[in-house]
Design a protein around this motif. Sequence first.
Motif, PDB file in Angstrom:
ATOM      1  N   PRO A 265      14.948  -9.298   5.347  1.00 52.41           N
ATOM      2  CA  PRO A 265      16.056  -8.273   6.064  1.00 52.41           C
ATOM      3  C   PRO A 265      17.000  -7.849   5.284  1.00 52.41           C
ATOM      4  O   PRO A 265      17.684  -6.979   5.297  1.00 52.41           O
ATOM      5  CB  PRO A 265      16.373  -9.097   7.480  1.00 52.41           C
ATOM      6  CG  PRO A 265      15.426 -10.091   7.533  1.00 52.41           C
ATOM      7  CD  PRO A 265      14.660 -10.539   6.236  1.00 52.41           C
ATOM      8  N   ASN A 266      17.667  -9.183   4.361  1.00 53.33           N
ATOM      9  CA  ASN A 266      18.780  -8.769   3.413  1.00 53.33           C
ATOM     10  C   ASN A 266      18.391  -7.882   2.306  1.00 53.33           C
ATOM     11  O   ASN A 266      18.918  -7.021   1.828  1.00 53.33           O
ATOM     12  CB  ASN A 266      19.393 -10.135   3.045  1.00 53.33           C
ATOM     13  CG  ASN A 266      20.090 -10.833   4.323  1.00 53.33           C
ATOM     14  OD1 ASN A 266      20.496 -10.508   4.985  1.00 53.33           O
ATOM     15  ND2 ASN A 266      20.232 -12.234   3.851  1.00 53.33           N
ATOM     16  N   MET A 267      17.295  -8.225   1.811  1.00 57.36           N
ATOM     17  CA  MET A 267      16.803  -7.469   0.733  1.00 57.36           C
ATOM     18  C   MET A 267      16.659  -5.853   1.233  1.00 57.36           C
ATOM     19  O   MET A 267      16.884  -4.980   0.361  1.00 57.36           O
ATOM     20  CB  MET A 267      15.380  -7.898   0.318  1.00 57.36           C
ATOM     21  CG  MET A 267      14.475  -6.993  -0.528  1.00 57.36           C
ATOM     22  SD  MET A 267      13.282  -5.838   0.174  1.00 57.36           S
ATOM     23  CE  MET A 267      12.856  -4.889  -1.311  1.00 57.36           C
ATOM     24  N   THR A 591      11.278   1.006   8.602  1.00 56.46           N
ATOM     25  CA  THR A 591      10.254   0.099   8.359  1.00 56.46           C
ATOM     26  C   THR A 591      10.276  -0.566   9.787  1.00 56.46           C
ATOM     27  O   THR A 591      11.148  -0.833  10.675  1.00 56.46           O
ATOM     28  CB  THR A 591      10.706  -0.997   7.380  1.00 56.46           C
ATOM     29  OG1 THR A 591      10.840  -0.199   6.141  1.00 56.46           O
ATOM     30  CG2 THR A 591       9.759  -2.053   7.293  1.00 56.46           C
ATOM     31  N   LEU A 592       8.953  -1.191  10.187  1.00 58.19           N
ATOM     32  CA  LEU A 592       8.698  -1.953  11.475  1.00 58.19           C
ATOM     33  C   LEU A 592       8.420  -3.354  10.947  1.00 58.19           C
ATOM     34  O   LEU A 592       7.481  -3.653  10.084  1.00 58.19           O
ATOM     35  CB  LEU A 592       7.407  -1.254  12.033  1.00 58.19           C
ATOM     36  CG  LEU A 592       7.899   0.053  12.793  1.00 58.19           C
ATOM     37  CD1 LEU A 592       6.748   0.550  13.661  1.00 58.19           C
ATOM     38  CD2 LEU A 592       9.142   0.204  13.483  1.00 58.19           C
ATOM     39  N   ARG A 593       8.944  -4.250  11.227  1.00 63.04           N
ATOM     40  CA  ARG A 593       8.833  -5.892  11.090  1.00 63.04           C
ATOM     41  C   ARG A 593       8.555  -6.239  12.275  1.00 63.04           C
ATOM     42  O   ARG A 593       9.050  -6.239  13.476  1.00 63.04           O
ATOM     43  CB  ARG A 593       9.757  -6.326  10.229  1.00 63.04           C
ATOM     44  CG  ARG A 593      10.013  -5.653   8.869  1.00 63.04           C
ATOM     45  CD  ARG A 593      11.044  -6.528   8.114  1.00 63.04           C
ATOM     46  NE  ARG A 593      11.297  -7.837   8.103  1.00 63.04           N
ATOM     47  CZ  ARG A 593      10.232  -8.287   7.148  1.00 63.04           C
ATOM     48  NH1 ARG A 593       9.652  -7.981   6.316  1.00 63.04           N
ATOM     49  NH2 ARG A 593      10.661  -9.950   7.236  1.00 63.04           N
ATOM     50  N   ASP A 594       7.659  -7.490  12.342  1.00 58.61           N
ATOM     51  CA  ASP A 594       7.334  -8.394  13.470  1.00 58.61           C
ATOM     52  C   ASP A 594       7.092  -9.737  12.803  1.00 58.61           C
ATOM     53  O   ASP A 594       6.348  -9.984  12.014  1.00 58.61           O
ATOM     54  CB  ASP A 594       5.981  -7.715  14.020  1.00 58.61           C
ATOM     55  CG  ASP A 594       5.785  -8.369  15.584  1.00 58.61           C
ATOM     56  OD1 ASP A 594       6.833  -9.126  16.172  1.00 58.61           O
ATOM     57  OD2 ASP A 594       4.598  -8.133  15.910  1.00 58.61           O
ATOM     58  N   GLU A 595       8.042 -10.707  13.571  1.00 59.68           N
ATOM     59  CA  GLU A 595       7.886 -12.128  13.357  1.00 59.68           C
ATOM     60  C   GLU A 595       8.065 -12.246  11.556  1.00 59.68           C
ATOM     61  O   GLU A 595       7.127 -13.202  11.088  1.00 59.68           O
ATOM     62  CB  GLU A 595       6.620 -12.698  13.891  1.00 59.68           C
ATOM     63  CG  GLU A 595       6.382 -12.739  15.417  1.00 59.68           C
ATOM     64  CD  GLU A 595       5.034 -13.336  15.727  1.00 59.68           C
ATOM     65  OE1 GLU A 595       4.426 -14.039  14.901  1.00 59.68           O
ATOM     66  OE2 GLU A 595       4.790 -13.130  16.977  1.00 59.68           O
ATOM     67  N   GLY A 596       9.040 -11.819  11.183  1.00 55.59           N
ATOM     68  CA  GLY A 596       9.284 -11.848   9.711  1.00 55.59           C
ATOM     69  C   GLY A 596       8.413 -11.183   8.742  1.00 55.59           C
ATOM     70  O   GLY A 596       8.512 -11.456   7.634  1.00 55.59           O
ATOM     71  N   ARG A 597       7.582 -10.329   9.289  1.00 50.02           N
ATOM     72  CA  ARG A 597       6.661  -9.626   8.306  1.00 50.02           C
ATOM     73  C   ARG A 597       6.692  -8.116   8.561  1.00 50.02           C
ATOM     74  O   ARG A 597       6.805  -7.729   9.436  1.00 50.02           O
ATOM     75  CB  ARG A 597       4.990 -10.187   8.452  1.00 50.02           C
ATOM     76  CG  ARG A 597       4.754 -11.409   7.927  1.00 50.02           C
ATOM     77  CD  ARG A 597       3.199 -11.990   8.287  1.00 50.02           C
ATOM     78  NE  ARG A 597       2.142 -11.152   7.964  1.00 50.02           N
ATOM     79  CZ  ARG A 597       0.993 -11.471   8.446  1.00 50.02           C
ATOM     80  NH1 ARG A 597       0.772 -12.551   8.907  1.00 50.02           N
ATOM     81  NH2 ARG A 597       0.088 -10.446   7.950  1.00 50.02           N
ATOM     82  N   THR A 598       6.505  -7.360   7.404  1.00 52.01           N
ATOM     83  CA  THR A 598       6.554  -5.803   7.475  1.00 52.01           C
ATOM     84  C   THR A 598       5.072  -5.531   7.866  1.00 52.01           C
ATOM     85  O   THR A 598       4.069  -5.888   7.287  1.00 52.01           O
ATOM     86  CB  THR A 598       6.865  -5.483   6.142  1.00 52.01           C
ATOM     87  OG1 THR A 598       8.104  -5.823   5.839  1.00 52.01           O
ATOM     88  CG2 THR A 598       6.858  -3.803   6.263  1.00 52.01           C
TER      89      THR A 598
END
Length: 621
Positions: A265-267, A591-598
């Motif tokens: 997320p910081n990236m 971007t969509l992310r779920d449980e730490g993954r894109t």
Amino acid sequence: MGDSWEDEETEQIVLQPKTALNVNATSFSFNPGASSWSPAGVTPAAPTAPPVQLTQQSAPDTAMTEAPRENGGAQAGGDAPMQDASAAADVQQATEQLDQMAVDDKPSALSAPVAEAEPPQPPPQQQTSAASPPTPAPVAEASSPADEPAESLTDAQQSVMDSVQELDSREHVNVVFIGHVDAGKSTIGGQILYLTGGVDERTIQKYEREAKEKNRESWYMAYIMDTNEEERAKGKTVEVGRALFETEVKRYTILDAPGHKNYVPNMIGGAALADIGVLVISARKAEFEAGFERGGQTREHAQLAKTLGVTKIIVAVNKMDEPSIVGPNGEWSQERYKEIQDKLTPFLKNCGYNPKKDVVYVPISGLYGDNIKNGVDVQKTAPWYKDASGKPGPTLFELLDATEIPERDALAPFRMAVIDKFKDLGTVVMGKSEAGCVRKGDTLLVMPNKVKVQVQAIFADETEVAAARGGENLRLRLTGVDEEDIQPGFVVCDPRVAVPVVSYFQAQLQIMELLEHKSIFTAGYKCILHVHAAVEECECIQLDARLDMKTKQKVTAKHVKSGSVVICKLAVEKPICVELFKDVPQLGRFTLRDEGRTIAIGKIIKLPSHRNAQTTVEASA
């Protein structure tokens, strides 16, 4: 990913400033039989119309419509009626002149009264003997009222650009360093600062002693970018580091993105501000493979960079001086360099990059600074690194200076997404100006809370300036709003054309790789939405269609799996500020992310017709 949604053509409408009225002017009476007057030797200009008046829309319809808002335009009503029926005969005589003008059902300059149209005039030398010309007052009234405000508006914005050029004519570029953990991103950033004079020799010696005390002798250059003790102790970047350096051609801001998967997320926050990406690859044996294999951050960072608007990427093959791959005479391994290039190029092509236009490779040594600013010794170190003419290949600096980035429209409405805020003699907001210009004293609007603010000071990086154009990293000191009323993800914009604020939108979505236990994407799927600096929970409320990428046709589908391209509607819990991708790409991609993954990347193609941004807010004088 190519556009598959056919955008409706919209008409550009230029916002005109208010003009003063002369209440003492002589009233104008129309004489249909009089011939128009023009000075000798000057051809009469074609009649022009007054500027279009913008009105507030109230659209109770919740249907998804595409916003005709290009370049600050706004949607208006129907045609203005023809005025002065007594001029019908003269209008009939001017049909040949008006046939060249296309008048449709949209408001434009041609929808204004055309009663002033006259038949073709005789040559100037014959006109002197014609009927006496009208009085000067009507001539002043008949001059182009629509052109004068447009010229003054252009001149005002051009003066902003001129003031910016006087400060520094060099283009500003944000460069984000991305790649797998331990690839050497922070070391390269620190080496760049050292080579350009940003860090003195005494500071370097201090960092060398600190690194040696921790048995991390090779980390001392990374300490320049990694400033807190947690990062130095673990040897991992957590927050996005920032630093400035300059060349003779451009001004750069380094964005050192974290490489660990826990800090993606910081990236994303750093890459969203970038214009150029430097994908750092470790040439050390097993390190490149660890980052490139399934689940490695090399893959995810490259995909996210493309989604976040990084259109040009430089692949820096680092650690070419590593003893495990260097030749017996100290030569860098061409075989290892080619191996990385052959494996990475097809993957970057699948991400959407054009290998011939958007991707370049450069071998470097971040620890010793070889081939970063100064070229490498082609006789001893890399005899194989040459261009087509046989000359030594370009350095990293030369590639950065030669990389062209898309131009931003300086006349577009101002847009700046807020990434941070603090108090300093007022409320200060930080962000990157994505479109338009801003200058000291301007009145702006903070969305979505619709608060009018005034710009008291502008800081481009660390320098206070009078004005700034798109692409600059800015800090704006504002009055009229409290710090508590602004959050990251808010947008500071032009009050005349406010940014849309919506709670749902239609998007084109590229499904990448879904989770193993949630392998179906359908209506009701919930995840986290990252759009510019905003992060919100979202839900797919409707799956409209699946796109067949071979035929480019829409196929009805209730659910899809990984690798599909779909058209869907997404809803967020709180209203967010977004734009159509075709209008402002930086505010229209997500971007969509779920449980730490894109899991997906996408672009906004339609907005609801009742969005809050339909209201046009007048800027105070």
